[in-house]
Design an enzyme around this catalytic site. Structure first.
Site, PDB file in Angstrom:
ATOM      1  N   GLY A  53      -4.625  17.198  -5.026  1.00  0.00           N
ATOM      2  CA  GLY A  53      -3.969  18.331  -5.560  1.00  0.00           C
ATOM      3  C   GLY A  53      -4.937  19.330  -4.814  1.00  0.00           C
ATOM      4  O   GLY A  53      -5.465  20.537  -5.629  1.00  0.00           O
ATOM      5  N   GLY A  78       0.341  16.957  -5.623  1.00  0.00           N
ATOM      6  CA  GLY A  78      -0.253  18.050  -6.798  1.00  0.00           C
ATOM      7  C   GLY A  78      -1.165  18.680  -7.842  1.00  0.00           C
ATOM      8  O   GLY A  78      -2.492  17.791  -8.195  1.00  0.00           O
ATOM      9  N   CYS A 113       0.724  -0.667  -1.494  1.00  0.00           N
ATOM     10  CA  CYS A 113       2.319  -1.477  -0.673  1.00  0.00           C
ATOM     11  C   CYS A 113       2.605  -2.774  -1.680  1.00  0.00           C
ATOM     12  O   CYS A 113       1.523  -2.949  -2.140  1.00  0.00           O
ATOM     13  CB  CYS A 113       2.594  -1.659   1.158  1.00  0.00           C
ATOM     14  N   ALA A 151      10.008   9.250  -4.276  1.00  0.00           N
ATOM     15  CA  ALA A 151       9.956   7.627  -3.734  1.00  0.00           C
ATOM     16  C   ALA A 151      10.530   8.072  -1.977  1.00  0.00           C
ATOM     17  O   ALA A 151      11.390   7.406  -2.985  1.00  0.00           O
ATOM     18  CB  ALA A 151      10.619   7.562  -4.819  1.00  0.00           C
ATOM     19  N   LEU A 154       8.718   4.896   2.337  1.00  0.00           N
ATOM     20  CA  LEU A 154       7.694   4.873   3.780  1.00  0.00           C
ATOM     21  C   LEU A 154       8.794   5.519   5.133  1.00  0.00           C
ATOM     22  O   LEU A 154       9.252   4.474   6.050  1.00  0.00           O
ATOM     23  CB  LEU A 154       7.186   3.909   4.153  1.00  0.00           C
TER      24      LEU A 154
END
Length: 338
Positions: free
Chosen positions: A244, A216, A127, A67, A70
Site C-alpha cells: 500500500g 493497495g 504458494c 488472481a 503466477l
C-alpha cells in the site's frame, strides 16, 4: 539514502514489488531502472504457466484484487531472455521464485545460482504446497523454513535469500523466526492478504477464481503491523516493507516500523513513475526531519518517547546533544543494515 540487504548495498531503499513490474522492460520505458534500489521480478516458476482464467483483476475502493495465478514463461525463458537483458543494463535484480514443492524451489535456486546479474532471490512462500494438501507454505513455520533452507543451500553465499511473508497467519513472528533459522538473510512483508468482491450487476464474484490477493492502501496498516512485530522480535534482520505504499510518507512509516527498504507495487499501475516520486518525497521528508542517513530512521518508532526529537525540523541538535542514532547491530556490522 544507501541501505543494505544483508551484505548487498542498494543506492536507495525503493524497490518494485514482485508481480507489478514484470521483468523490467515495460517499466524501463518510463525511467532508468538503475535509479531505484532494485527491481524485484515477477515470481518465476520452473515450467511455463498460463495463469488463471479471466476476469482475474478487479478494482476495489482502496486498491485492487488480483488472481493472476503466477502467469509466466518459466525459468528457461527467463534465463535466456529476461535476466540477460537486465544484466546488460547492470540493473540490481532480485529474482522472485515460486514453487509447489520444496524440491521445485530448490531446482529454481540451482538454476539461478550461477546466473549472472542476480542481486538477490526473493522466495514467494504464498504458494500451495501440493505435498501438503495445498496448504500455503507461508502459513506453516516449519514448511517455510524447509523451503528457505533448501534455497539457501543451493544459492551462492554472496546472493541474499529473502523470505516473502504473508499476513494471513496466526503468528507472523513465528514464521519469520523459522525462516531466519532456516537461512533467510532478509525478510519481505507483506504478500497480499486474501480478499473477495462481488459484482452487484452480474450478482457473481468479480474474479473467476472467486478470491484473490488484495493490494493497495487498504493493506498498509497490515504491512506496518507485521514489520513492527517482526523488527521488535528480530531487530538484526533486514526487512523490506511492502504493502500500500503510494507516497514518501507511506514509505517513511514502514521505515520507522523497522524496514530498511520499501517495495512499491499497486501504485505502478496508475503511475509508472511512482518509484521515483516516492523516493524524492521520502528523501525530502528525511531531510526536513533532520536525518543525516536513512539508517538513522530505521526502526526509530521502537525507541523510547523523545528519542526522535533531534530529527524534528524545528529542533536542531545543540552542543552536547545526545546521539540517538541506531547503534550498530553486533550480528551485522554494515552500518546501514538495520
Amino acid at each position: 539514502m544507501r541501505t543494505y540487504l544483508a551484505h548487498v548495498e542498494l543506492i536507495n531503499p525503493i524497490t518494485t514489488a514482485a508481480g507489478c513490474a514484470a521483468t523490467g522492460k515495460e517499466l524501463s520505458q518510463f525511467f532508468d531502472l538503475n535509479r531505484i534500489g532494485a527491481l524485484v521480478t515477477k515470481s518465476i516458476t520452473m515450467a511455463p504457466r498460463a495463469g488463471r482464467p479471466t476476469p482475474r483483476m478487479a478494482e476495489t475502493p482502496s486498491g485492487m484484487l488480483n488472481a493472476i495465478g503466477l502467469q509466466g514463461p518459466g525459468i528457461d525463458a527467463f534465463l535466456e531472455r529476461d535476466l540477460p537483458w537486465l544484466a546488460q543494463r547492470s540493473v540490481r535484480t532480485v529474482v522472485s521464485i515460486a514453487g509447489g514443492t520444496v524440491n521445485e524451489y530448490g531446482a529454481l535456486a540451482r538454476r539461478l545460482t550461477d546466473a549472472p546479474g542476480v542481486t538477490g532471490v526473493e522466495v514467494n512462500l504464498a504458494c500451495p504446497n501440493i505435498e501438503d494438501r495445498g496448504r500455503v507454505f507461508a502459513r506453516d513455520p516449519s514448511a517455510s523454513a524447509e523451503v528457505i533452507s533448501s534455497v539457501r543451500a543451493l544459492m551462492r553465499y554472496d546472493v541474499p535469500v529473502i523470505a516473502k511473508l504473508s499476513p494471513d497467519v496466526a503468528d507472523v513472528v513465528a514464521v519469520a523466526r523459522a525462516c531466519v533459522d532456516g537461512g533467510a538473510d532478509a525478510l519481505s512483508m507483506i504478500n497480499t492478504p486474501l480478499g473477495m468482491s462481488i459484482d452487484t450487476e452480474t450478482l457473481r464474484p468479480s474474479l473467476a477464481a472467486v478470491t484473490g490477493g488484495l493490494s493497495g492502501p487498504a493493506v498498509r496498516p497490515l504491512a506496518v503491523r507485521c514489520v513492527w512485530q517482526v523488527h521488535a522480535a528480530l531487530p538484526g534482520v533486514p526487512i523490506v516493507g511492502v504493502g500500500g505504499v503510494l507516497t514518501g510518507r507511506d514509505a517513511f512509516e514502514l521505515i520507522l516500523a523497522g524496514a530498511c527498504a520499501v517495495g512499491v507495487g499497486t501504485a505502478l499501475f496508475h503511475d509508472p513513475y511512482s518509484c521515483l516520486r516516492i523516493l524524492r518525497e521520502l528523501e525530502e521528508l528525511l531531510q526536513a526531519r533532520g536525518f543525516q542517513r536513512l539508517a538513522d530512521a530505521v526502526g526509530l518508532a521502537h525507541r523510547p518517547p523523545g528519542s526522535a526529537a533531534r530529527h524534528r525540523a524545528d529542533l536542531a541538535p545543540g552542543p552536547g546533544a545526545p546521539d540517538f542514532t541506531v547503534p550498530p547491530d553486533p550480528l551485522n556490522m554494515e552500518e546501514s543494515s538495520l
